[in-house]
Motif scaffolding. Structure first.
Motif, PDB file in Angstrom:
ATOM      1  N   THR A 278       4.456   8.877  -0.588  1.00 56.01           N
ATOM      2  CA  THR A 278       4.594   9.690   0.623  1.00 56.01           C
ATOM      3  C   THR A 278       3.469   9.441   1.622  1.00 56.01           C
ATOM      4  N   GLY A 279       2.657   8.419   1.360  1.00 56.81           N
ATOM      5  CA  GLY A 279       1.616   8.051   2.322  1.00 56.81           C
ATOM      6  C   GLY A 279       0.344   8.883   2.215  1.00 56.81           C
TER       7      GLY A 279
ATOM      8  N   THR B  15       6.108   5.141  -8.505  1.00 57.78           N
ATOM      9  CA  THR B  15       6.155   6.279  -9.432  1.00 57.78           C
ATOM     10  C   THR B  15       5.119   7.342  -9.070  1.00 57.78           C
ATOM     11  N   CYS B  16       4.258   7.038  -8.059  1.00 56.33           N
ATOM     12  CA  CYS B  16       3.211   7.987  -7.658  1.00 56.33           C
ATOM     13  C   CYS B  16       3.678   8.693  -6.388  1.00 56.33           C
TER      14      CYS B  16
ATOM     15  N   PRO C 261      -3.721  10.161  -7.942  1.00 53.24           N
ATOM     16  CA  PRO C 261      -4.571  10.506  -9.093  1.00 53.24           C
ATOM     17  C   PRO C 261      -5.227   9.284  -9.733  1.00 53.24           C
ATOM     18  N   SER C 262      -4.723   8.082  -9.453  1.00 54.89           N
ATOM     19  CA  SER C 262      -5.323   6.891 -10.063  1.00 54.89           C
ATOM     20  C   SER C 262      -6.174   6.109  -9.072  1.00 54.89           C
TER      21      SER C 262
END
Ligand code: NAD
Ligand code: ZN
Length: 372
Positions: free
Chosen positions: A109-110, A103-104, A116-117
């Motif tokens: 995308t590497g 979900t990030c 953000p976490s």
């Protein structure tokens, strides 16, 4: 697993800007974790900043946070389900652990350094690795060859910063390259630019001692001492003249046939150095900013960048660099341990950080080591 462990020691920075060497009991690894006996840790400028200012930029120390994120060691125990490392393996600790979820967008995308976490060990609330025993998610440990020293393993971290920068800036053979700042990052960046075939390479600093040190690490480099009483434009002209002279006045790429750096790797984060980099770099060139400074620049030569189509690029830590760093150091292509100027045992970790912070004493990279 029966382990006889010593007392754990952790160097922490407090919200009152104090350093404390805290004693505790080592904990056993939970599922997916490995317990690492940290054998070497480099002191970073950000450790000094966290200590002196009880924070850095948006991150504040609310109680105590363990310092350190440049560490190497040996695995002494693993938790359930760990298959990539086993007790006895020498490992480098990658200190930034992202969420890794689908979900990030950034993990997917590497570009996991932008997650953000991300938990970055040594940035509150995550404790750092400047301790005897450190628990780490095993998947963020990199196994290294037996032949690599613990100092080298620890220094894979600053090398990672410069490898990410080298890749993002696309440094290549025959490019004239300016490096501003001869601190640990500037000197490691110098090694990377040299290994990439950049030529000639000029490095700047305010400190003659740091310039001399850079020259001992890469003898081909041309040191340039910055005189802050001159304007950025004057300094840039002198830097370009230095490049031109190094090329015997031929093969120029600049406005009047001078040799201007195609790329500048900015390793100070200082406003006037960024402006100087802009004026010195060739039209259509790249100013690549690794340095971190104040939140806003007041004196940025915007029109100069605009009318000369100079690209300004930034970097945040690293992603996917340890495997390359391990190969380069173990093959002897980058001798990263050359930047070490002082070494202290873990019991004297406070003194080590104070030494790294003391501007009256010469240091480039201070290392903290722990015996078996
Ligand atoms: P450092 O402070 O040890 O070295 C900076 C050097 O720049 C010093 O030797 C200083 O004398 C020199 N300097 C200061 N003003 C100058 C000027 N006007 N012209 C030329 N030289 C000048 O720091 P370091 O550990 O080598 O790190 C360099 C920078 O990189 C720091 O700003 C650090 O925060 C930053 N950094 C950024 C990242 C990132 O993810 N972007 C990662 C690591 C480090
Ligand atoms: Zn993520």
């Amino acid at each position: 697993q029966q382990l006889s462990l010593k007392e754990n020691l952790t160097l922490m920075a407090t919200h009152e800007s104090k350093l404390e060497l805290v004693k505790s009991q080592a904990q056993m690894p939970g599922p997916g974790q490995a317990l690492v006996h940290v054998r070497a840790t480099g002191v970073c400028g950000s450790d000094v900043h966290f200590w002196k200012h009880a924070g850095l930029g948006p991150w504040k120390i609310t109680d105590k946070t363990a310092l350190g994120h440049e560490s190497g060691g040996i695995v002494i125990a693993v938790g359930e389900g760990v298959v990539n490392v086993k007790p006895g393996d020498r490992v480098a600790i990658e200190p930034g652990v992202p969420c890794g979820k689908a979900t990030c967008n950034f993990c997917l995308t590497g570009q996991y350094n932008l997650c953000p976490s991300v938990d970055f060990y040594s940035v509150p609330p995550a404790d750092g690795t400047l301790r005897r025993y450190h628990l780490h998610p095993a998947g963020w440990l990199h196994k290294v060859p037996e032949t690599m020293s613990y100092a080298e393993i620890a220094l894979l971290e600053p090398l990672s910063v410069c490898l990410h920068a080298t890749a993002q800036a696309q440094l290549r053979l025959g490019q004239p390259c300016l490096i501003t700042g001869a601190g640990p990052i500037g000197v490691v960046q110098l090694m990377c630019a040299n290994a990439s075939g950049c030529s000639p390479i000029v490095i700047t600093d305010l400190s003659q001692e740091r310039l001399d040190f850079a020259k001992t690490v890469v003898p081909e480099v041309i040191p340039f001492k910055i005189d802050l009483s001159k304007t950025e434009q004057e300094t840039a002209r002198e830097i370009v003249a230095t490049f031109t002279k190094a090329c015997s006045g031929v093969g120029g790429t600049g406005l009047n046939g001078e040799v201007m750096p195609a790329v500048t790797m900015e390793c100070t984060g200082v406003e006037s150095s960024i402006a100087t980099a802009g004026y010195a770099t060739q039209p259509s060139g790249l100013v690549f900013v690794i340095g971190v400074g104040s939140s806003f620049l007041k004196n940025f030569p915007f029109m100069h960048f605009s009318t000369n189509e100079i690209t300004l690029k930034f970097l945040f830590r690293y992603r996917d660099t340890w495997p390359r760093a391990i190969r380069l150091v173990s093959a002897g292509k980058i001798d990263v341990k050359k930047i070490v100027t002082a070494q202290f045992p873990l019991e004297r970790a406070k003194e080590a950080v104070e030494h790294a912070a003391d501007r009256t004493k010469f240091s480039v990279k201070t290392l903290i080591v722990d015996e078996e």
